[in-house]
Structure formats: C-alpha cells, structure tokens
Design a protein around this motif. Structure first.
Motif, PDB file in Angstrom:
ATOM      1  N   ARG A   1    -114.873  33.124  -7.824  1.00  0.00           N
ATOM      2  CA  ARG A   1    -116.080  33.472  -7.099  1.00  0.00           C
ATOM      3  C   ARG A   1    -116.179  32.676  -5.802  1.00  0.00           C
ATOM      4  O   ARG A   1    -116.478  33.208  -4.743  1.00  0.00           O
ATOM      5  N   ARG A   2    -115.890  31.361  -5.898  1.00  0.00           N
ATOM      6  CA  ARG A   2    -116.023  30.545  -4.699  1.00  0.00           C
ATOM      7  C   ARG A   2    -114.942  30.894  -3.693  1.00  0.00           C
ATOM      8  O   ARG A   2    -115.184  31.020  -2.512  1.00  0.00           O
TER       9      ARG A   2
ATOM     10  N   ALA B   1    -115.813  33.989  -2.106  1.00  0.00           N
ATOM     11  CA  ALA B   1    -116.881  33.789  -1.119  1.00  0.00           C
ATOM     12  C   ALA B   1    -116.297  33.272   0.188  1.00  0.00           C
ATOM     13  O   ALA B   1    -116.650  33.740   1.273  1.00  0.00           O
ATOM     14  N   TRP B   2    -115.377  32.325   0.096  1.00  0.00           N
ATOM     15  CA  TRP B   2    -114.730  31.805   1.321  1.00  0.00           C
ATOM     16  C   TRP B   2    -114.023  32.936   2.059  1.00  0.00           C
ATOM     17  O   TRP B   2    -114.139  33.079   3.271  1.00  0.00           O
TER      18      TRP B   2
ATOM     19  N   GLY C   1    -117.965  42.225  -2.042  1.00  0.00           N
ATOM     20  CA  GLY C   1    -118.930  41.194  -2.424  1.00  0.00           C
ATOM     21  C   GLY C   1    -119.626  41.552  -3.721  1.00  0.00           C
ATOM     22  O   GLY C   1    -119.811  40.720  -4.601  1.00  0.00           O
TER      23      GLY C   1
ATOM     24  N   TRP D   1    -119.603  39.574  -7.182  1.00  0.00           N
ATOM     25  CA  TRP D   1    -120.854  39.091  -7.760  1.00  0.00           C
ATOM     26  C   TRP D   1    -120.946  39.463  -9.227  1.00  0.00           C
ATOM     27  O   TRP D   1    -121.368  38.675 -10.052  1.00  0.00           O
TER      28      TRP D   1
ATOM     29  N   SER E   1    -116.981  23.201  -3.781  1.00  0.00           N
ATOM     30  CA  SER E   1    -116.940  23.933  -2.507  1.00  0.00           C
ATOM     31  C   SER E   1    -116.904  22.980  -1.329  1.00  0.00           C
ATOM     32  O   SER E   1    -116.167  23.176  -0.372  1.00  0.00           O
TER      33      SER E   1
END
Lengths: 305, 663
Positions: free
Chosen positions: B24-25, B28-29, B61, B65, B169
């Motif tokens: 997920r992280r 996101a990046w 996204g 999610w 993060s």
C-alpha cells in the motif's frame, strides 16, 4: 557461588518433573527475578506439581488456593474476627500469607476475587480494616489458568496479566518422559521425601546476585529497540509497557545467572521475550492473544545494535 | 537449454509471487510520483488524454485502497489498443514529440494497472523518470523543474519502499532524499562541464518558430494597444551603474518609414558591424536579457554604442542579432543617450522619410500647409505642430474607436482618442505633409525596476511608438507625441496615464499591490533561474572554462577534468561511507569480518542473531570449525556484553577470526 545452588536445584527438580528442563529453568528464572509465574495449560500436565517442587526444593512454605467462582476476597486475604476474650477484632491471616502461593485455576474466580490476589502480588502487602500487613519474603505466586476458551472461566484483565512476569506452558511430556512417569512412583510421594536443596537465605542471595548482573549498554539498546518494535507494529493492538520492559530485563538477568554467565546476552532476551510478551500483547482488531509466530517475527525484525 | 528455461520460469514465478501484492505504501509512492509527473503534461496534452490518465490513476488508487488485484490482462490489452488508436486519431501519426509523450503518459497509466511483479514497479518508475524529462520539452521554468524534482523523489521513494517493504514511510522518503542529495554534486558537475549544445536544448522547430506576442515590422492602428494587455516580459536589463530615468528609457525596435495610408512598414536598411553614428557622449553600460521573439532585432537603449559580439548595426540605428532570436539571449550593451545621429543622412533616406501616399488624409494635409506657411525652418514647423497638438484636446486611451480610411484625419479631428500608435502615426504624417522628414520608431518605453534584485523588467505592455524628425544640423531628433497628450505615460508609466475607469492589465491595478509585490519577487527568482541555469549556453560555458584555464576545443583536458570532477566527489562519498563504518568500534568490525568470511558458505549472520545462536548455527553447519567458532562466540559475547573490556582479549579474538579458514 550462587550458580552452584542453581545447578543443584535444577538437577533435583528435573528428577521430579520429567523432561521439562526448559520450563523448569523458566520457572526458577521467574522466582529469581522476583516475578510471579503464570502457567497456562490444560489440567493434568503437572502444573500443581511444579509449584510444589519449587516450594519444596527452596525450603519455602507453600499455600494452595483453589479458585472457584464463589471464592471471596476474604477467603484469600483473611478476615478480622471478633475476639470475645479481649473484646476486640483480630485479624486472621488468609492463605495468601505464605512464601509460595499456588493460585490454582485463577481464572475460575470472579474478577473481584482475582484482583484481591493480584493487588497483594503487586504491593507485597495487604490492607484489611485500615491496617497493613506485610506479606512474607520471598513472596512468589504461581497461578495456573486454564485456556480461556474453556467453559466457566473469567479471562484475566490485561492490567492484571501485566503483573505476572512470565507465562509458560508445560505441554504434554515427550514419550520417553511419559513412559518414565507411568512406570515410576507417584511424583507427590517422591517430592514429599525430598529435603530442600537451598534455604530461603540462599534464594534471597540468588535474587540479589541476579539483580547485580552486568548489563551492557548495547543490551539496553536492544531491549529498547524490541519494546519499540512492539509499540510500532501494525499487527498489535498496543505495545509492551515499561513494566514489561523492566521485567524482561530482570528475567534475562536471572536466565543468564542460571546459565552461569556474568553478563546478559541478546539470546537471553530473545529466549525470555515470548514468555514476557505472550500474555501482555493482543492482536489489533479482534483482541486475540498474540500468536507465537508474530513474536518470532518481532524478534527477527529487530537488528542487534 | 530446457534447464535454463525451467529455471527462468521458476525465478519469474518466484518474483511474481513476491511482488504480486503491490504494497500500500509503495503503491502510494508510485501513484504520487506518476500523478506529479503527469500533472504538468496535462496542460498541453489533449484533454481526453489527460482525463484518461487521471482516470487510470484513480482506478489504480481504488484497487490499491481496497487491496484488490490488478485487472485482467485482456482488458488492459484492449485498453492499450484503444488508447493507441485514440492517439493515432488525435495526431494522425505516432512520430514526433507530442504523440510520443501522449502515448507514454497513457502507457504509464496502464503500466500502473498492470503491476504484478517487482520488475513492473521498476519499469513504471523508469517510465516516470522519462516522462519527467519530457516535461522540459514544453516548459523549462523553475516551478516545473521543482515539480519534476519532487516527482523524481517520490519515484525513488517507491523504489526504496520496494527494497524495504517493512520500513516506515518517513524512512523511505529519507533514504530517497539522501540518494538524491548524493546525486546532486554529480548533476552540478555534469551541468557545468559537460559540453553544451547550441540553441535551446529542447527547442524543436515547432516551438522556436511559433508565433509570439511582441512587436512586428509593421504598425497599424490598434497593433500596439493590443500588446498593452499583456503582462508578459519582453526583456530585462541590468545596469552597471545608475538606472537612467524613465523618460530616458526608449528601447529602440523596428523603425518604420514606409506609409501606405494605413500601415507603417519598415524599409530594408543597410547593416554593418560598427554603428553608423558617432557613438560619443555619456555612456551607459547594461546587460540586456531578451526573451525569444523570433525576430532579429534587439531592443537597445537609444543610441547603441559599439559592441564586441557578432551584432550588426543598421542605418536607422537599430541593433540586430546575427540570427532570429529563438531562445533567450543575453548581451552586454552600451548606450549613448546624448549622441547626435544622422547628421549626414543620404538624400534617398530623407526622401523616403518625406513620402506620403496621395489621396489620404486631406484635412491633415491642409493643417500641415497652414503650419508650414511662413515658417523659416523645419524647427519652427515642429514647434508649431507641437503646440497645435498640445492644444488639440487629444485623449490618451487604451480603447480608441475604430478608424476608417483616413485614419489620421479621423484621429486628429473627429475621435481625438488614441493610443501611442495613433499619436506617432498622426504626428509623423503631419510632419511629412509639412515637408519635414519624419518616421515612426517602435519599441518599448520605461519598464519597471524590480526592487528585489534591482533589475529593470520591460513587459509587452510597455510597447510604445514615437516619432523621429530630421532637422538639418541636428540630425534625427526624437519627438514623442504621446507625451503631448499624456505626459504621465512617459513620466509615470501606463497605469498613471490612462483615464480613471479604464480597464488596466490585471497586475498593474493599484489595489493589487501585494499581488504585484509577489509577482516581482517571483520574477526576480525566475530571472535568476533563467540567467544561471537556462542561460548557461555554450558561449558562457566557454567563458567559464577559459577562466578555469581550459582552451576551447581542448577535448582531452575537458574529459580529464570531467573525470576528475566526478571522481573526486564519488571518492569522497565512498570514503565517507567507509568512515561511517570505521567509526564503529574494532570489536564490531572483527565480528562483522567473521560474518563476511562465513557468508561465502551462506552463513552470514542475521541482523537479529546473537553471538551464541550464530556460532551455534555455524558450528552445526561446519562441524570442522565447531570448536573454534564456539570459542570465538564466547569471547565476543563476553567482550561485547561482559562487564570488562580488555584490549589483549580483543586482539586475541581478532587473531582467531583472522586465522579461521573455511575447510
């Protein structure tokens, strides 16, 4: 030579409790580290025998309290009773006034009764009718509890679980030990014939020696990193408390002493960590007790400083 | 062959299973990097492509999610084909910059949806990097560069997150930042030393030749007032000494001599490397930074002095660049405001400056005849014309009414409202009709001093037109007829000269002082960027290199210098990393040496493994070494964790580790 006492203790104990060397060491480490022990297992695997063994070998006086759902706090702590001769109330100490208290099936009692014992464990004294009564020294509580999913149990609240230094499981004996157990004489009668290996004075000496054991800065760093890992792990509901950290270090010292070393190794911390953490940590979400695999992963996620 | 294939398949499957769930992280990046990369492209890509890219990002996204898997490859294949067809339909072909960038942006969006394995993440990040480069095809300004830098940082963070999925993060970003900071010196060195390419780096033909706002070779009523709404910067000037007063700042552009009744046109003038006039008198030195306008003329302060560069002077005192100015240029120039010019003008030039088309503006002709009647000299005619115009009730306005065939007549006698081109045109026609040689000069007047960096900024709205009159014995004399009607235009600038209630360019309005202030600061910053970064051209590089003692064209020495300049920081980084390791104590190094030695057998120490456990593991793996390794473990443990430190025992331990030989 404190280590000499420990070796004799362990040897004598392993003649009574067969095939459980590691668990015996943990139990002694808990005793030496001034902690209280929680044994969680199904009935009949020798929890009570272990308690008897510890008391008998160290020459400590043992009191057993069987917890039931109708047990009241006064049944443990004692009560003030009117004395007709003097015309005053006199305190009659309960079974908690012993050096080793075996609280059998502690999770069968109501939370009110449980907390009466647990307060005594923490304060090492009890208060009744406005008077404080010191508990004897050493004071060591061994509580046994059935797995909480069994019928008729009250799970111990987290705050009270935190007062037990270590939680161990005995488990079934391995086939060899079980055969010896089946063929040999009743354990209780062996135990009754056993004379104490050390006295309370020597035990106190052991406890002091453990407290004085050297701990390197790097090891403190490591313990801190481990605690911090439990506090930042997404899988866990909450991390270990500072009290748990202190307990972990004390237990690791006792473990190193039992091992005959003058210093604590990261391995000592790693060995004790699951026993210190298992009853204190819960998974985030459904609040299940933390599985052993998660604890192993936590250990492996922290590099030695 | 088959074994190799099987192995390859196995590794592929392993890598696929390892990276199947885009963290997920990490996701996101990656999404952040892609969004930042695409954002600047959105302003020039066709809207449907920008929209589709945004939709693809949003889809990814959403999947991320909800922790869902990538969509079916068949769906993606169909989407890719449709996107390619769309690009083909939009541009007609796949070649060239615009369709290429559009296609890449779409592919990045689709690639993000397709991520199944670790290598897909790497490919997506590389695609991001490439698209960040492509941003500079369109825009090389400072904010875009900063945005691209942020996007690269996020891309790097995505790569770091992939290498360290359990890290925090903040840690990912910190590592990415460190990597970038380490790359910075190399970027700077390569920027300074790597041979520059002539011309704008991304100046593909389509960009450099596109129409731009600015002056042109002709002037008709309304052509300059159209410019006055544009706050775009025309050029900047920084003066060595004091900045001349506003009414002195006439920046000379095209000189218009030919008049056809409505339009003014430039006449071809002769060119030379030296000025046609005697450049003497007071001298002002300044640096002109001219924005690209696609024409040859420079906007030089009247009247230009001799220059060192390959610039050309014209017979009508303009300064020309050798080639059309297609990218921002910088020139060191000088001006002689008091010089007397054009004393010995040829008869042909003067005749051209008197010529008027027949049959236009009869009322003006009549006025001129009245003014000229009985005049003793051209100067007297000039005086009379000036005083007539001053009293003619002419109004200076940004919105003059449309004029018909006899534009000068209508302006002077009917509407009486006009902008500078009306004034200049009318005055010049009047002078010519009276027999005085005159011409229109276009250019810029005034400009604004940026208090932040002290540079003069001249915008399109400062565009101006004035007249020049030739007087015997005085040469060409500047007359600004606008000054007659609106002196404040020259003294205080455009905003002050316009009547109240007239629409002003947004940034000139007084109530937006803070906005103007912000704008000034911003322009000072972007000027620095332009001068230092974008303006670093081959010429300035040569200058710098020669100052460093490097002859131009000395390729070998330049290569050596480049190697040395990149090698030194690289060495410094290595030494720094080494020092960091050495700062750890000798015991740690000895212990690390054991692990390094045993790593050859796959027995490197795990980071969490204590000395006892580790040596125990090694002992059971290599029984021949069991005793020696166990002893090393005990020694290390007691030195590291024991109460006493002992240099002799440390030396012994190092020796034991040193002599350990793998069987």
């Amino acid at each position: 030579m404190p280590n000499f006492h420990v070796e004799r203790l362990l040897e004598a104990a392993s003649q009574i409790i067969l095939g459980k060397g590691h668990e015996l060491r943990l139990a002694f480490a808990c005793l030496i580290a001034h902690g209280h022990l929680l044994i969680e297992d199904v009935p009949g695997v020798g929890k009570t025998t272990l308690a008897h063994t510890l008391a008998q070998l160290t020459g400590l006086q043992l009191q057993r309290i069987q917890f039931t759902s109708d047990l009241l706090p006064a049944d443990i702590l004692g009560a003030s009773i009117f004395d007709r001769d003097t015309g005053t109330f006199r305190f009659h100490p309960g079974p908690v006034f012993a050096q080793v208290v075996l609280a059998d099936e502690i999770n069968r009692a109501t939370p009110k009764t449980q907390s009466a014992l647990l307060e005594a464990m923490e304060e090492r004294q009890i208060t009744a009718d406005g008077h404080s009564f010191e508990l004897p020294e050493p004071f060591f509580v061994i509580a046994t509890q059935n797995p909480t999913h069994q019928i008729g149990t009250f799970a111990l609240p987290e705050s009270q679980l935190d007062r037990f230094l270590l939680r161990i499981r005995l488990g079934y004996p391995d086939p060899m030990a079980e055969r010896a157990l089946l063929m040999g004489e009743d354990r209780r009668s062996v135990l009754e014939r056993r004379t104490p290996v050390i006295g309370p004075a020597e035990l106190v000496e052991l406890q002091r020696a453990a407290q004085a054991l050297h701990v390197a800065d790097r090891l403190i760093d490591y313990v801190q990193a481990l605690l911090s890992a439990t506090r930042h792990d997404a899988e866990l509901a909450a991390g270990l408390s500072p009290r748990a950290g202190l307990g972990l270090l004390a237990a690791a010292r006792a473990w190193a002493l039992i091992d005959g070393r003058d210093h604590v190794l990261p391995e000592d911390v790693q060995t004790l960590f699951p026993h210190v953490a298992a009853h204190r940590l819960h998974l985030a979400g459904d609040a299940r007790p933390v599985p052993a695999a998660t604890l192993a992963r936590l250990i492996q996620s922290v590099a030695l400083p | 062959m088959i074994g190799g294939w099987l192995k390859q398949r196995a590794t592929r499957r392993r890598s696929a299973s390892a990276g199947s769930a885009l963290g997920r992280r990490q996701g996101a990046w990656l999404l952040g990097a892609a969004a930042l990369t695409m954002a600047p492209h959105a302003s020039w890509l066709p809207p449907w492509i920008s929209g589709l890219c945004a939709a693809l990002l949003a889809w990814r996204g959403l999947l991320l999610w909800h922790g869902r898997q990538a969509p079916s490859p068949w769906l993606l294949l169909a989407l890719t084909a449709a996107a390619a067809a769309g690009v083909r339909a939009e541009f007609g072909h796949f070649f060239g910059k615009d369709p290429g960038v559009a296609l890449l942006a779409l592919l990045l969006g689709l690639k993000l949806l397709e991520i199944r394995a670790a290598r897909d993440v790497r490919a997506a990040v590389m695609l991001c990097f490439f698209l960040q480069l492509a941003i500079f095809f369109e825009d090389q300004s400072f904010p875009v560069a900063a945005l691209a830098l942020c996007a690269s940082l996020l891309g790097l963070a995505a790569l770091v997150a992939q290498a360290d999925p359990n890290g925090r993060s903040g840690e990912h970003l910190r590592v990415a930042g460190t990597l970038m900071a380490q790359g910075l010196p190399f970027m700077l060195i390569l920027f300074v030393l790597f041979p520059r390419i002539d011309g704008p780096l991304w100046g593909l033909p389509a960009d450099a030749f596109s129409a731009r706002t600015g002056l042109s070779e002709s002037m008709s009523p309304g052509s300059i007032s159209a410019l006055s709404q544009s706050g775009e910067i025309a050029f900047r000037a920084s003066f060595a000494g004091e900045i001349p007063a506003r009414r002195q700042r006439y920046w000379r552009g095209p000189v218009l001599t030919r008049f056809d009744g409505r339009n003014w046109q430039a006449e071809p003038a002769q060119e030379a490397a030296v000025p046609f006039h005697a450049a003497d008198g007071k001298r002002i030195d300044y640096t002109l930074t001219l924005e690209a306008h696609g024409k040859r003329w420079l906007l030089a302060l009247d009247f230009p002095g001799a220059t060192g560069a390959a610039l050309r002077h014209t017979g009508d005192f303009q300064l020309l660049a050798p080639r059309p100015v297609r990218s921002r240029v910088r020139h060191e120039l000088s001006a002689h405001p008091e010089a007397v010019v054009g004393l010995a003008e040829t008869a042909a030039t003067l005749a051209a400056a008197r010529r008027l088309p027949a049959g236009f503006n009869p009322r003006t002709q009549a006025l001129a005849a009245r003014l000229a009647a009985g005049a003793e000299s051209h100067e007297q005619i000039l005086q009379r014309a000036v005083s007539h115009l001053r009293n003619a009730g002419l109004l200076y306005t940004l919105r003059p009414p449309l004029l018909g065939r006899d534009s000068v007549d209508e302006f002077l006698f009917d509407s009486r409202r006009g902008f500078c081109e009306h004034f200049a045109s009318a005055f010049t026609v009047l002078m010519r009709a009276a027999g005085v040689p005159a011409r229109v000069v276009t250019g810029y007047q005034g400009g604004e001093i940026n208090p932040v960096d002290g540079n003069l900024v001249v915008r399109q709205l400062d565009a101006h037109a004035w007249s020049e009159v030739w007087l015997g014995g005085r040469g060409w004399v500047r007359v600004d007829p606008t000054y007659l009607a609106a002196p404040r235009r020259i003294d205080d600038g455009l905003a002050a000269a316009l009547p109240a209630g007239e629409a002003l360019p947004f940034t000139l309005r007084a109530q937006h002082d803070w906005l103007r202030n912000m704008r000034l600061r911003w322009e000072a910053l972007s000027n620095t960027w332009n001068q230092r970064v974008l303006g670093y051209n081959p010429e300035r590089q040569r200058e710098l290199l020669s100052r460093l003692g490097l002859a131009p064209g000395d390729a070998w020495r330049l290569a050596g210098m480049l190697a040395a300049a990149t090698g030194v920081p690289f060495l410094c980084l290595i030494l720094w990393a080494g020092r960091r390791r050495r700062r750890s104590d000798p015991l740690d190094r000895a212990w690390q040496a054991l692990s390094t030695k045993l790593a050859a057998r796959g027995l490197a120490r795990q980071p969490w493994e204590g000395p006892h456990d580790y040596t125990q593991r090694v002992a059971s793996a290599i029984p021949e070494l069991a005793a020696a390794v166990r002893a090393i473990g005990v020694d290390y443990a007691s030195l590291r964790y024991g109460p006493h430190s002992d240099s002799a025992r440390l030396a012994a331990l190092r020796k034991k580790i040193d002599v350990l030989r793998l069987p």
